[in-house]
Design a protein around this motif. Structure first.
Motif, PDB file in Angstrom:
ATOM      1  N   VAL A 230       0.845  -1.192   0.000  1.00 52.34           N
ATOM      2  CA  VAL A 230       0.000   0.000   0.000  1.00 52.34           C
ATOM      3  C   VAL A 230       0.884   1.246   0.000  1.00 52.34           C
ATOM      4  O   VAL A 230       2.038   1.226   0.436  1.00 52.34           O
ATOM      5  N   ALA A 231       0.341   2.346  -0.495  1.00 44.52           N
ATOM      6  CA  ALA A 231       1.049   3.620  -0.520  1.00 44.52           C
ATOM      7  C   ALA A 231       1.065   4.229   0.875  1.00 44.52           C
ATOM      8  O   ALA A 231       0.238   3.882   1.738  1.00 44.52           O
ATOM      9  N   ASN A 232       1.995   5.142   1.091  1.00 44.79           N
ATOM     10  CA  ASN A 232       2.109   5.784   2.397  1.00 44.79           C
ATOM     11  C   ASN A 232       0.855   6.571   2.766  1.00 44.79           C
ATOM     12  O   ASN A 232       0.475   6.625   3.942  1.00 44.79           O
ATOM     13  N   ASP A 233       0.219   7.193   1.767  1.00 46.75           N
ATOM     14  CA  ASP A 233      -0.979   7.966   2.093  1.00 46.75           C
ATOM     15  C   ASP A 233      -2.135   7.068   2.504  1.00 46.75           C
ATOM     16  O   ASP A 233      -2.987   7.464   3.308  1.00 46.75           O
ATOM     17  N   VAL A 234      -2.163   5.831   1.993  1.00 48.55           N
ATOM     18  CA  VAL A 234      -3.182   4.867   2.432  1.00 48.55           C
ATOM     19  C   VAL A 234      -2.931   4.483   3.884  1.00 48.55           C
ATOM     20  O   VAL A 234      -3.864   4.425   4.699  1.00 48.55           O
ATOM     21  N   ALA A 235      -1.667   4.228   4.229  1.00 45.97           N
ATOM     22  CA  ALA A 235      -1.328   3.893   5.609  1.00 45.97           C
ATOM     23  C   ALA A 235      -1.658   5.045   6.547  1.00 45.97           C
ATOM     24  O   ALA A 235      -2.166   4.833   7.660  1.00 45.97           O
ATOM     25  N   GLU A 236      -1.403   6.259   6.112  1.00 51.44           N
ATOM     26  CA  GLU A 236      -1.715   7.422   6.946  1.00 51.44           C
ATOM     27  C   GLU A 236      -3.221   7.539   7.178  1.00 51.44           C
ATOM     28  O   GLU A 236      -3.670   7.858   8.285  1.00 51.44           O
ATOM     29  N   ARG A 237      -3.986   7.282   6.131  1.00 46.01           N
ATOM     30  CA  ARG A 237      -5.444   7.345   6.284  1.00 46.01           C
ATOM     31  C   ARG A 237      -5.941   6.279   7.259  1.00 46.01           C
ATOM     32  O   ARG A 237      -6.817   6.541   8.091  1.00 46.01           O
ATOM     33  N   VAL A 261      -9.001  -2.713   2.650  1.00 46.79           N
ATOM     34  CA  VAL A 261      -7.765  -2.033   2.266  1.00 46.79           C
ATOM     35  C   VAL A 261      -7.451  -2.387   0.818  1.00 46.79           C
ATOM     36  O   VAL A 261      -7.475  -3.559   0.429  1.00 46.79           O
ATOM     37  N   CYS A 262      -7.144  -1.371   0.030  1.00 43.68           N
ATOM     38  CA  CYS A 262      -6.804  -1.563  -1.383  1.00 43.68           C
ATOM     39  C   CYS A 262      -5.304  -1.415  -1.581  1.00 43.68           C
ATOM     40  O   CYS A 262      -4.672  -0.544  -0.972  1.00 43.68           O
ATOM     41  N   GLY A 263      -4.734  -2.279  -2.411  1.00 41.09           N
ATOM     42  CA  GLY A 263      -3.306  -2.205  -2.691  1.00 41.09           C
ATOM     43  C   GLY A 263      -2.921  -3.160  -3.806  1.00 41.09           C
ATOM     44  O   GLY A 263      -3.777  -3.632  -4.561  1.00 41.09           O
ATOM     45  N   LEU A 264      -1.623  -3.444  -3.894  1.00 34.85           N
ATOM     46  CA  LEU A 264      -1.106  -4.375  -4.893  1.00 34.85           C
ATOM     47  C   LEU A 264      -0.684  -5.672  -4.224  1.00 34.85           C
ATOM     48  O   LEU A 264      -0.091  -5.666  -3.141  1.00 34.85           O
ATOM     49  N   SER A 265      -0.980  -6.770  -4.879  1.00 36.58           N
ATOM     50  CA  SER A 265      -0.568  -8.073  -4.364  1.00 36.58           C
ATOM     51  C   SER A 265       0.942  -8.232  -4.528  1.00 36.58           C
ATOM     52  O   SER A 265       1.495  -7.932  -5.590  1.00 36.58           O
ATOM     53  N   VAL A 266       1.608  -8.692  -3.484  1.00 38.54           N
ATOM     54  CA  VAL A 266       3.046  -8.929  -3.560  1.00 38.54           C
ATOM     55  C   VAL A 266       3.348 -10.025  -4.571  1.00 38.54           C
ATOM     56  O   VAL A 266       4.369  -9.979  -5.269  1.00 38.54           O
TER      57      VAL A 266
END
Length: 390
Positions: A230-237, A261-266
């Motif tokens: 996930v992006a840093n702004d997602v973690a901050e939210r 939570v939305c993100g990219l699969s490793v």
């Protein structure tokens, strides 16, 4: 204070945000400490693409030759030239903007006597744990508020005040009283706890750890436990809307059992959505909350019984962005064994303290005149520095 009649600007330069207060215009800058720069390669120097929040919005969305510069790291100025450039741009924009709720005649006067151009002095808040070299970097960055670093009567002067001291003033505390006041300032890159009495720092502890470390902890946890990037702004939210400090929060205070939570699969780098238990996200912050909670204990352990008694009676003041995390203030109070309260304006306590300093010659005595004086006046034997976590 002789010679300080020209004090007209104040600067709160933090890891994430920068605030500037003008004596005649109030708060004129509340922006991000970010610069978007475009590399010119061998043809010339890099150029500024965007500054402040405009630059913040480009993070992760730029081309290969545009990158984001953050002049501050761990609460300290890491790149004085970039910080000065940022402040110069933001100050130029603020000087052109009209003051709010004033008459046309008053606006005309302010344009003729703009504090950005005519004030001789700047008050700058510096972390208590800063060295003389680090304090000097703040001085150099502050001169970016005026391109020529000149005031009405010559070279512009810079006065330094510790951030926790300014925060206490911003909350209306009388720091000159012979009574102990314990302040914890928990920001994005650094957290400090200081004990104030008689207008001075009696004891202090500094930890190079803050809100950005909480964001990084959430990023690491989601990647390791759920294989999600996930992006840093997602973690901050997630930190602001879902997480809590479990050591101090009510066990039943959680309202969401799970959060999407939305993100990219490793595994295959495809976009995915997963459900993560709210309690898991909060649990990954426990160690960081414990490390910060220990600061107040360290300071109290170095104080006299009389000052500890004062803190027990008056409680602990917590300011900075991390104080907004549910349960965080309570966790600090429980660990220190005293009542803790959040500042009324935790994100603006420091700049509000600056406003009081600009208006009062008595409070200006709390400022130091140079980085050399800055280190000479600190209580060395009571100072604890910790490099924190990367």
């Amino acid at each position: 204070m002789k010679g300080d009649h020209g004090l007209g600007l104040s600067l709160d330069l933090g890891t994430t945000n920068v605030l500037v207060h003008c004596k005649r215009r109030g708060l004129v800058v509340d922006d991000s400490t970010a610069l978007a720069m475009r590399d010119a390669g061998r043809l010339g120097p890099a150029t500024v693409v965007a500054a402040g929040w405009a630059a913040e919005k480009t993070e992760g969305r730029t081309t290969h030759n545009v990158h984001i510069i953050r002049p501050l790291a761990r609460g300290m100025v890491a790149d004085a030239h970039a910080a000065s450039t940022l402040l110069s741009i933001l100050a130029t924009l603020a000087a052109k903007s009209p003051a709010q709720q004033i008459s046309a005649e008053a606006e005309s006067f302010l344009q003729r006597w703009n504090p950005f151009q005519w004030s001789d002095g700047i008050v700058v808040s510096v972390p208590f744990g800063a060295s003389s070299l680090e304090a000097h970097a703040f001085v150099e960055a502050a001169r970016g508020l005026n391109k020529n670093a000149m005031g009405l009567f010559g070279p512009r002067t810079v006065r330094l005040v510790s951030e926790p001291m300014a925060a206490a003033l911003g909350e209306g505390l009388d720091v000159h009283q012979p009574e102990g006041v314990l302040v914890v300032d928990a920001g994005s890159g650094i957290t400090e706890a200081v004990l104030l009495s008689l207008g001075a720092v009696v004891a202090g502890a500094s930890l190079r750890l803050g809100g950005r470390d909480f964001d990084a902890a959430i990023v690491r946890y989601l990647r390791a436990r759920h294989g999600l990037v996930v992006a840093n702004d997602v973690a901050e939210r997630l930190k602001k809307t879902v997480c809590r400090a479990r050591r101090g929060a009510d066990a039943k205070s959680g309202t969401l059992a799970q959060v999407e939570v939305c993100g990219l699969s490793v595994r295959d780098r495809r976009p995915v959505r997963i459900l993560v238990p709210q309690e898991e996200l909060s649990a990954c912050l426990d160690d960081l909350v414990d490390a910060i909670s220990l600061l107040a204990v360290q300071v109290l352990s170095r104080a006299s019984p009389d000052l500890v008694s004062d803190v027990g009676k008056n409680g602990l003041l917590v300011t900075g962005g991390l104080s907004l995390l549910p349960g965080f203030v309570e966790a600090l109070g429980m660990r220190a064994g005293v009542t803790a309260r959040r500042a009324q304006a935790p994100l603006r306590s420091v700049i509000q303290g600056h406003a009081r300093i600009l208006e009062s010659s008595d409070l200006q005595t709390l400022c130091t005149f140079s980085p050399t004086e800055w280190c000479r006046e600190r209580p060395r034997e009571n100072h604890v520095r910790d490099t924190g976590r990367s």
